[in-house]
Write a protein that holds these residues in place. Structure first.
Motif, PDB file in Angstrom:
ATOM      1  N   THR A 136       0.941  -1.095  -0.123  1.00  0.00           N
ATOM      2  CA  THR A 136      -0.005   0.034   0.165  1.00  0.00           C
ATOM      3  C   THR A 136       0.780   1.124   0.050  1.00  0.00           C
ATOM      4  O   THR A 136       2.157   1.207   0.216  1.00  0.00           O
ATOM      5  CB  THR A 136      -1.039   0.034   1.270  1.00  0.00           C
ATOM      6  N   ASN A 143       1.144   3.427   2.357  1.00  0.00           N
ATOM      7  CA  ASN A 143       1.845   3.458   3.650  1.00  0.00           C
ATOM      8  C   ASN A 143       2.816   2.727   4.023  1.00  0.00           C
ATOM      9  O   ASN A 143       4.026   3.087   4.339  1.00  0.00           O
ATOM     10  CB  ASN A 143       0.734   3.422   4.657  1.00  0.00           C
ATOM     11  N   THR A 144       2.702   1.297   3.366  1.00  0.00           N
ATOM     12  CA  THR A 144       3.720   0.479   3.578  1.00  0.00           C
ATOM     13  C   THR A 144       5.216   0.729   2.813  1.00  0.00           C
ATOM     14  O   THR A 144       6.193   0.818   3.206  1.00  0.00           O
ATOM     15  CB  THR A 144       3.401  -1.102   3.269  1.00  0.00           C
ATOM     16  N   ASN A 202       7.074   3.692   4.241  1.00  0.00           N
ATOM     17  CA  ASN A 202       7.955   2.974   5.369  1.00  0.00           C
ATOM     18  C   ASN A 202       9.097   2.878   4.840  1.00  0.00           C
ATOM     19  O   ASN A 202      10.001   2.792   5.647  1.00  0.00           O
ATOM     20  CB  ASN A 202       6.984   1.982   6.067  1.00  0.00           C
TER      21      ASN A 202
END
Length: 180
Positions: free
Chosen positions: A169, A171-172, A175
């Motif tokens: 995603t 978000n991942t 990171n």
């Protein structure tokens, strides 16, 4: 000759054949489970349910936290099959030492009966050797197992990629310092 001792030896190793048959059944069960493990590894039930439970059960000083479970799952079945194979061969050697002639005569007659039957010619083609460039002399059975192994590798890789790409995603990716 002592009347208490009999010169009659039980055919084909006596009780060893029962033990050898039991060992062969255990080896087949362990090998089937090992193949099942290889098929289940790239799937979600393995990754989300089985692997955390196995890691939890095997976390100790001896196995470590993460790598120990993996080593145990992949090495133990192979080592167990090897040990059982040694016992199987040892018991077979004991039984063949005393009964070599009768055993080989039985095997010879068994194969003559199979090969003399006209209905088995359809299956005999799988045992004939072929010359394949790059592989050498192989039978069709070996080629079939090779193709099944390649299919397992392709399926495993595709399933692994499908499951892991679904977890990516924005978000991942952020990171890890990537943009999606």
């Amino acid at each position: 000759m002592d009347p208490q001792r009999s010169s009659v030896v039980p055919p084909f190793g006596g009780g060893n054949n029962t033990i050898r048959a039991a060992i062969m059944v255990v080896v087949m069960i362990v090998f089937s489970g090992y193949l099942f493990l290889w098929v289940m590894i790239p799937t979600n039930p393995y990754r989300l349910n089985w692997l955390p439970e196995i890691r939890k059960q095997t976390t100790s000083t001896y196995f470590g936290t993460i790598q120990g479970a993996t080593y145990l799952m992949f090495a133990f079945p192979v080592l167990l099959i090897a040990v059982l194979g040694c016992v199987y061969v040892h018991l077979g050697k004991k039984s063949i030492d005393n009964h070599t002639k009768g055993y080989y005569l039985f095997i010879l007659l068994f194969f003559l009966e199979i090969n003399g039957n006209n209905n088995n010619h359809r299956l005999a083609i799988w045992k004939r050797p072929m010359i394949i460039k790059g592989l050498g002399i192989v039978t069709r059975i070996e080629i079939a197992f090779f193709i099944m192994f390649i299919a397992l590798l392709i399926w495993s890789f595709a399933t692994y990629m499908r499951i892991n790409f679904a977890t990516i995603t924005p978000n991942t990716a952020a990171n890890k310092g990537q943009l999606v």
